[in-house]
Design a protein around this motif. Structure first.
Motif, PDB file in Angstrom:
ATOM      1  N   ASP A  23      21.025 -10.303  -1.458  1.00  0.00           N
ATOM      2  CA  ASP A  23      19.574 -10.185  -1.649  1.00  0.00           C
ATOM      3  C   ASP A  23      18.998  -9.044  -0.821  1.00  0.00           C
ATOM      4  O   ASP A  23      18.149  -8.287  -1.294  1.00  0.00           O
ATOM      5  N   VAL A  24      19.459  -8.912   0.413  1.00  0.00           N
ATOM      6  CA  VAL A  24      18.957  -7.859   1.304  1.00  0.00           C
ATOM      7  C   VAL A  24      19.265  -6.477   0.727  1.00  0.00           C
ATOM      8  O   VAL A  24      18.443  -5.553   0.828  1.00  0.00           O
ATOM      9  N   GLU A  25      20.419  -6.331   0.103  1.00  0.00           N
ATOM     10  CA  GLU A  25      20.811  -5.039  -0.465  1.00  0.00           C
ATOM     11  C   GLU A  25      19.862  -4.586  -1.575  1.00  0.00           C
ATOM     12  O   GLU A  25      19.797  -3.405  -1.892  1.00  0.00           O
ATOM     13  N   LYS A  26      19.088  -5.482  -2.128  1.00  0.00           N
ATOM     14  CA  LYS A  26      18.163  -5.155  -3.217  1.00  0.00           C
ATOM     15  C   LYS A  26      16.805  -4.681  -2.706  1.00  0.00           C
ATOM     16  O   LYS A  26      15.972  -4.229  -3.484  1.00  0.00           O
ATOM     17  N   LEU A  27      16.563  -4.788  -1.395  1.00  0.00           N
ATOM     18  CA  LEU A  27      15.254  -4.461  -0.838  1.00  0.00           C
ATOM     19  C   LEU A  27      15.069  -2.956  -0.664  1.00  0.00           C
ATOM     20  O   LEU A  27      16.027  -2.219  -0.433  1.00  0.00           O
ATOM     21  N   SER A  28      13.810  -2.536  -0.728  1.00  0.00           N
ATOM     22  CA  SER A  28      13.472  -1.138  -0.464  1.00  0.00           C
ATOM     23  C   SER A  28      13.585  -0.876   1.038  1.00  0.00           C
ATOM     24  O   SER A  28      13.657  -1.806   1.844  1.00  0.00           O
ATOM     25  N   GLU A  29      13.539   0.387   1.416  1.00  0.00           N
ATOM     26  CA  GLU A  29      13.629   0.734   2.835  1.00  0.00           C
ATOM     27  C   GLU A  29      12.464   0.132   3.623  1.00  0.00           C
ATOM     28  O   GLU A  29      12.650  -0.401   4.719  1.00  0.00           O
ATOM     29  N   ASN A  30      11.258   0.184   3.063  1.00  0.00           N
ATOM     30  CA  ASN A  30      10.100  -0.405   3.744  1.00  0.00           C
ATOM     31  C   ASN A  30      10.263  -1.910   3.927  1.00  0.00           C
ATOM     32  O   ASN A  30       9.934  -2.452   4.977  1.00  0.00           O
ATOM     33  N   ASP A  31      10.763  -2.562   2.893  1.00  0.00           N
ATOM     34  CA  ASP A  31      10.979  -4.007   3.001  1.00  0.00           C
ATOM     35  C   ASP A  31      12.082  -4.335   4.011  1.00  0.00           C
ATOM     36  O   ASP A  31      11.993  -5.328   4.729  1.00  0.00           O
ATOM     37  N   LEU A  32      13.108  -3.473   4.095  1.00  0.00           N
ATOM     38  CA  LEU A  32      14.162  -3.672   5.088  1.00  0.00           C
ATOM     39  C   LEU A  32      13.611  -3.546   6.509  1.00  0.00           C
ATOM     40  O   LEU A  32      13.967  -4.321   7.395  1.00  0.00           O
ATOM     41  N   LEU A  33      12.739  -2.574   6.717  1.00  0.00           N
ATOM     42  CA  LEU A  33      12.112  -2.408   8.031  1.00  0.00           C
ATOM     43  C   LEU A  33      11.275  -3.628   8.396  1.00  0.00           C
ATOM     44  O   LEU A  33      11.307  -4.111   9.525  1.00  0.00           O
ATOM     45  N   LEU A  34      10.527  -4.133   7.423  1.00  0.00           N
ATOM     46  CA  LEU A  34       9.725  -5.336   7.652  1.00  0.00           C
ATOM     47  C   LEU A  34      10.619  -6.532   7.966  1.00  0.00           C
ATOM     48  O   LEU A  34      10.372  -7.278   8.924  1.00  0.00           O
ATOM     49  N   LEU A  35      11.655  -6.705   7.182  1.00  0.00           N
ATOM     50  CA  LEU A  35      12.592  -7.808   7.413  1.00  0.00           C
ATOM     51  C   LEU A  35      13.229  -7.696   8.794  1.00  0.00           C
ATOM     52  O   LEU A  35      13.373  -8.694   9.511  1.00  0.00           O
ATOM     53  N   SER A  36      13.601  -6.489   9.192  1.00  0.00           N
ATOM     54  CA  SER A  36      14.195  -6.268  10.505  1.00  0.00           C
ATOM     55  C   SER A  36      13.226  -6.671  11.617  1.00  0.00           C
ATOM     56  O   SER A  36      13.617  -7.329  12.580  1.00  0.00           O
ATOM     57  N   THR A  37      11.972  -6.317  11.472  1.00  0.00           N
ATOM     58  CA  THR A  37      10.962  -6.674  12.466  1.00  0.00           C
ATOM     59  C   THR A  37      10.798  -8.185  12.554  1.00  0.00           C
ATOM     60  O   THR A  37      10.764  -8.767  13.642  1.00  0.00           O
ATOM     61  N   VAL A  38      10.704  -8.835  11.409  1.00  0.00           N
ATOM     62  CA  VAL A  38      10.548 -10.291  11.371  1.00  0.00           C
ATOM     63  C   VAL A  38      11.783 -10.975  11.973  1.00  0.00           C
ATOM     64  O   VAL A  38      11.662 -11.918  12.759  1.00  0.00           O
TER      65      VAL A  38
END
Length: 109
Positions: free
Chosen positions: A81-96
């Motif tokens: 699922d993570v591999e499907k995320l955009s770069e911005n969404d990955l950054l947000l997920l990383s922060t969370v």
């Protein structure tokens, strides 16, 4: 990594699944004492049998040799699922995720 690790890892996976050595042997298509022979150190699985053991437990060979992963199937699904995320969404997920880990650190063993 040695033979003892393989013996102990098979036992660990088998006990998590609540299956006997006898039952696992039969479900893998071997004689009733096959797994017991491995876990006692008398034999090692062939490469084919090792891959069958991994498939039975729904783990990759890499996951077999990494016992720190508690639920490899769940982690694999999350990674897909993570591999499907955009770069911005990955950054947000990383922060969370970092914030979550600060609030709920993993207990020390």
């Amino acid at each position: 990594m040695d033979e003892k690790f393989i013996q102990e890892r098979i036992n660990e996976l088998r006990m998590k699944k609540n299956i006997s050595e006898y039952q696992l042997s039969l479900e893998l298509g071997h004689s009733q004492g096959y797994i017991q022979a491995i876990t006692s150190g008398r034999n090692l699985p062939s490469m084919s049998a090792f891959l069958d053991i991994c498939a039975y437990f729904d783990i990759t060979p890499s996951e077999f040799f990494n016992p720190s992963v508690n639920n490899p199937s769940l982690l694999r699904g999350i990674m897909e699922d993570v591999e499907k995320l955009s770069e911005n969404d990955l950054l947000l997920l990383s922060t969370v995720l970092k914030r979550f880990l600060e609030l709920y650190p993993k207990p020390q063993s």
